[in-house]
Write a protein that holds these residues in place. Structure first.
Motif, PDB file in Angstrom:
ATOM      1  N   ARG A   1      71.929  29.213 -22.013  1.00 12.33           N
ATOM      2  CA  ARG A   1      70.475  29.199 -21.923  1.00 12.33           C
ATOM      3  C   ARG A   1      70.215  29.461 -20.374  1.00 12.33           C
ATOM      4  NH1 ARG A   1      66.937  31.204 -25.626  1.00 12.33           N
ATOM      5  NH2 ARG A   1      65.427  30.125 -24.910  1.00 12.33           N
ATOM      6  N   SER A   2      70.981  28.184 -20.384  1.00 12.21           N
ATOM      7  CA  SER A   2      70.489  27.795 -18.555  1.00 12.21           C
ATOM      8  C   SER A   2      71.309  28.787 -17.541  1.00 12.21           C
ATOM      9  CB  SER A   2      71.548  26.586 -18.327  1.00 12.21           C
ATOM     10  OG  SER A   2      73.025  27.089 -18.259  1.00 12.21           O
ATOM     11  N   TRP A   3      71.607  30.245 -18.611  1.00 10.04           N
ATOM     12  CA  TRP A   3      71.795  31.159 -17.305  1.00 10.04           C
ATOM     13  C   TRP A   3      70.476  32.214 -17.357  1.00 10.04           C
ATOM     14  CZ3 TRP A   3      76.151  28.723 -17.567  1.00 10.04           C
ATOM     15  CH2 TRP A   3      77.001  28.718 -16.778  1.00 10.04           C
ATOM     16  N   ILE A   4      69.036  31.683 -18.009  1.00 13.22           N
ATOM     17  CA  ILE A   4      68.265  33.052 -18.411  1.00 13.22           C
ATOM     18  C   ILE A   4      67.532  32.556 -16.737  1.00 13.22           C
ATOM     19  CG2 ILE A   4      65.815  32.731 -19.505  1.00 13.22           C
ATOM     20  CD1 ILE A   4      67.119  31.762 -22.084  1.00 13.22           C
ATOM     21  N   GLY A   5      67.161  33.646 -16.339  1.00 12.54           N
ATOM     22  CA  GLY A   5      66.683  33.573 -15.319  1.00 12.54           C
ATOM     23  C   GLY A   5      67.624  33.715 -13.620  1.00 12.54           C
TER      24      GLY A   5
ATOM     25  N   VAL B   1      72.640  38.158 -25.541  1.00 11.12           N
ATOM     26  CA  VAL B   1      71.749  38.845 -24.290  1.00 11.12           C
ATOM     27  C   VAL B   1      71.648  39.541 -23.275  1.00 11.12           C
ATOM     28  CG1 VAL B   1      72.922  38.228 -21.478  1.00 11.12           C
ATOM     29  CG2 VAL B   1      73.838  36.520 -23.532  1.00 11.12           C
ATOM     30  N   THR B   2      70.333  39.133 -23.413  1.00 12.97           N
ATOM     31  CA  THR B   2      69.465  40.074 -22.605  1.00 12.97           C
ATOM     32  C   THR B   2      69.140  40.138 -20.754  1.00 12.97           C
ATOM     33  OG1 THR B   2      68.445  40.134 -24.974  1.00 12.97           O
ATOM     34  CG2 THR B   2      67.237  40.951 -23.056  1.00 12.97           C
ATOM     35  N   VAL B   3      69.094  40.752 -20.872  1.00 12.28           N
ATOM     36  CA  VAL B   3      69.447  41.235 -18.845  1.00 12.28           C
ATOM     37  C   VAL B   3      68.234  42.526 -18.772  1.00 12.28           C
ATOM     38  CG1 VAL B   3      70.338  41.625 -17.322  1.00 12.28           C
ATOM     39  CG2 VAL B   3      71.593  40.948 -19.050  1.00 12.28           C
ATOM     40  N   GLU B   4      67.466  42.342 -17.985  1.00 13.14           N
ATOM     41  CA  GLU B   4      66.197  43.471 -17.542  1.00 13.14           C
ATOM     42  C   GLU B   4      66.698  44.048 -15.780  1.00 13.14           C
ATOM     43  OE1 GLU B   4      61.674  42.046 -18.723  1.00 13.14           O
ATOM     44  OE2 GLU B   4      62.508  41.643 -16.404  1.00 13.14           O
ATOM     45  N   HIS B   5      66.386  45.103 -15.987  1.00  8.90           N
ATOM     46  CA  HIS B   5      67.462  45.488 -14.686  1.00  8.90           C
ATOM     47  C   HIS B   5      66.467  46.765 -13.920  1.00  8.90           C
ATOM     48  CE1 HIS B   5      71.446  44.377 -15.502  1.00  8.90           C
ATOM     49  NE2 HIS B   5      71.229  45.549 -17.199  1.00  8.90           N
ATOM     50  N   ARG B   6      66.132  46.569 -12.872  1.00  6.81           N
ATOM     51  CA  ARG B   6      64.979  47.559 -12.694  1.00  6.81           C
ATOM     52  C   ARG B   6      65.712  48.312 -11.373  1.00  6.81           C
ATOM     53  NH1 ARG B   6      59.712  46.091 -12.816  1.00  6.81           N
ATOM     54  NH2 ARG B   6      59.369  46.143 -10.874  1.00  6.81           N
TER      55      ARG B   6
ATOM     56  N   LEU C   1      77.270  36.362 -16.035  1.00  3.92           N
ATOM     57  CA  LEU C   1      76.968  36.493 -17.328  1.00  3.92           C
ATOM     58  C   LEU C   1      77.311  35.710 -18.401  1.00  3.92           C
ATOM     59  CD1 LEU C   1      77.368  40.473 -18.769  1.00  3.92           C
ATOM     60  CD2 LEU C   1      75.162  39.710 -18.586  1.00  3.92           C
ATOM     61  N   PRO C   2      76.335  35.101 -18.676  1.00  3.66           N
ATOM     62  CA  PRO C   2      77.126  33.313 -19.616  1.00  3.66           C
ATOM     63  C   PRO C   2      78.118  33.398 -19.653  1.00  3.66           C
ATOM     64  CG  PRO C   2      75.187  34.273 -20.449  1.00  3.66           C
ATOM     65  CD  PRO C   2      75.355  35.186 -19.874  1.00  3.66           C
ATOM     66  N   PRO C   3      79.235  32.359 -20.012  1.00  7.31           N
ATOM     67  CA  PRO C   3      80.462  32.156 -20.508  1.00  7.31           C
ATOM     68  C   PRO C   3      80.122  32.459 -22.099  1.00  7.31           C
ATOM     69  CG  PRO C   3      79.652  30.359 -19.841  1.00  7.31           C
ATOM     70  CD  PRO C   3      78.438  31.293 -19.255  1.00  7.31           C
ATOM     71  N   VAL C   4      80.393  33.486 -22.316  1.00  2.00           N
ATOM     72  CA  VAL C   4      80.408  32.889 -24.220  1.00  2.00           C
ATOM     73  C   VAL C   4      81.972  32.626 -24.767  1.00  2.00           C
ATOM     74  CG1 VAL C   4      79.481  34.236 -26.253  1.00  2.00           C
ATOM     75  CG2 VAL C   4      78.246  34.388 -23.922  1.00  2.00           C
ATOM     76  N   PRO C   5      81.660  32.177 -25.206  1.00  2.00           N
ATOM     77  CA  PRO C   5      83.380  32.174 -25.988  1.00  2.00           C
ATOM     78  C   PRO C   5      83.538  32.699 -26.838  1.00  2.00           C
ATOM     79  CG  PRO C   5      81.656  30.157 -26.467  1.00  2.00           C
ATOM     80  CD  PRO C   5      80.850  30.383 -25.612  1.00  2.00           C
ATOM     81  N   LEU C   6      83.460  33.814 -27.369  1.00  2.00           N
ATOM     82  CA  LEU C   6      83.674  34.799 -28.587  1.00  2.00           C
ATOM     83  C   LEU C   6      84.118  35.508 -27.600  1.00  2.00           C
ATOM     84  CD1 LEU C   6      80.147  34.495 -30.584  1.00  2.00           C
ATOM     85  CD2 LEU C   6      82.427  33.749 -30.956  1.00  2.00           C
ATOM     86  N   PRO C   7      85.262  36.771 -28.060  1.00  2.00           N
ATOM     87  CA  PRO C   7      86.283  37.286 -27.643  1.00  2.00           C
ATOM     88  C   PRO C   7      85.630  38.723 -27.351  1.00  2.00           C
ATOM     89  CG  PRO C   7      87.043  36.973 -29.705  1.00  2.00           C
ATOM     90  CD  PRO C   7      85.856  35.664 -29.483  1.00  2.00           C
ATOM     91  N   ARG C   8      85.187  39.515 -28.347  1.00  2.00           N
ATOM     92  CA  ARG C   8      84.430  41.205 -28.390  1.00  2.00           C
ATOM     93  C   ARG C   8      83.022  40.892 -27.936  1.00  2.00           C
ATOM     94  NH1 ARG C   8      84.739  42.562 -33.662  1.00  2.00           N
ATOM     95  NH2 ARG C   8      85.211  44.942 -32.948  1.00  2.00           N
ATOM     96  N   ARG C   9      83.052  41.464 -26.951  1.00  2.00           N
ATOM     97  CA  ARG C   9      82.030  42.012 -26.279  1.00  2.00           C
ATOM     98  C   ARG C   9      81.603  43.659 -26.003  1.00  2.00           C
ATOM     99  NH1 ARG C   9      80.825  41.822 -19.785  1.00  2.00           N
ATOM    100  NH2 ARG C   9      79.303  43.433 -18.994  1.00  2.00           N
TER     101      ARG C   9
END
Length: 289
Positions: free
Chosen positions: A15-19, A132-137, A83-91
């Motif tokens: 969650r430290s990746w937020i922002g 992981v939620t990302v906003e794009h403009r 993107l954060p280093p999520v330790p789950l293999p399937r994206r």
């Protein structure tokens, strides 16, 4: 559920990746539009500067460019950058909500500003999940053309062929008031991956998709399905909706016979993809209000 993954995930660290933010610039070139139209079999006309660009061509613009040595085994960029280093293999691309403020045009210089707005750990029927939620403009000359909130989901690994699941019951899809066939094949998936600079091997590398990620075939891209549905909605109503949302429900594959479906709703159209006799692949809503 895997206890190993449960204890390995540090939610506070992720969650430290937020922002976090990143900006990328690209051009809606004649070459890109011509190849996009050819890939989706939209038109054989040669585009010229100033033409309105095809819908959702923004998924081909300003994509991450990463050296081959920095890609993971699945073909995605290694984790831990934007993107954060999520330790789950399937994206997978879980879904998106888009608002259209105008059109892209051939020749436009597009600036895409992206920001991570949320990271959430959940427990689903498939096991541990990280969203992981990302906003794009996406802007042209300082004016926002498309706003998007994108959800990316990370899952635990499948352990054997046939074990791929979704979080939604696999109920047979209903037949829409309006339907359209949407033929897919490995060539279409490969060309769309190339256009979007998407190295994820589940879309073009059948041995990897089947033997490593345990899918029954090549996976049809979520944004490709969304593009087909948005064009279907535009054709039915005669103009582009103001808002368009979509969510993945069940994977579709290159050997499936796929159909687009739509029904009228209070706010516009409810749409979905489905293979013949199968569950909903991608659900969507188009709103013109």
């Amino acid at each position: 559920m895997s206890d190993t993954h449960s204890t390995a995930i540090d939610a506070e660290h992720l969650r430290s990746w937020i922002g976090r933010q990143e900006t990328a610039i690209d051009t809606v070139s004649i070459d890109l539009v011509q190849k996009f139209n050819a890939t989706l079999d939209l038109t054989a006309d040669l585009p010229v500067t100033g033409d309105i660009a095809p819908l959702l061509i923004n998924y081909c613009l300003a994509q991450p460019v990463v050296r081959g040595s920095l890609l993971g085994h699945d073909g995605h960029p290694q984790k831990g950058g934007f993107l954060p280093p999520v330790p789950l293999p399937r994206r997978m691309w879980a879904g998106s909500s888009l608002t259209f403020h105008g059109d892209f045009h051939v020749g436009d210089a597009v600036t895409r500003n992206s920001r991570i707005v949320d990271v959430a750990i959940k427990h689903g029927r498939t096991g541990l999940l990280c969203f992981v939620t990302v906003e794009h403009r996406s802007e042209v000359d300082g004016h926002v053309v498309v706003e998007e909130k994108q959800d990316i989901v990370y899952r635990e690994a499948a352990t054997a062929a046939g074990t791929v699941k979704t979080d939604d019951p696999a109920e047979p899809a209903s037949i829409g008031t309006y339907t359209r066939s949407a033929p897919v094949d490995p060539t279409l998936l490969f060309r769309y991956s190339a256009l979007t600079f998407n190295g994820h091997r589940i879309h073009y590398d059948q041995p990897y998709a089947v033997h490593v990620e345990h899918y029954p075939g090549l996976v049809v891209h979520g944004p490709l399905q969304a593009t087909l549905l948005l064009n279907f909605a535009r054709d039915l109503k005669g103009n582009v909706p103001k808002r368009f949302t979509f969510r993945g429900q069940s994977p579709l594959f290159d050997h499936d016979r796929i159909f687009l479906h739509a029904v009228e709703s209070d706010r516009g159209l409810r749409l979905w993809t489905a293979r013949e006799g199968g569950p909903v692949g991608l659900s969507a809503e188009a709103v013109w209000e």
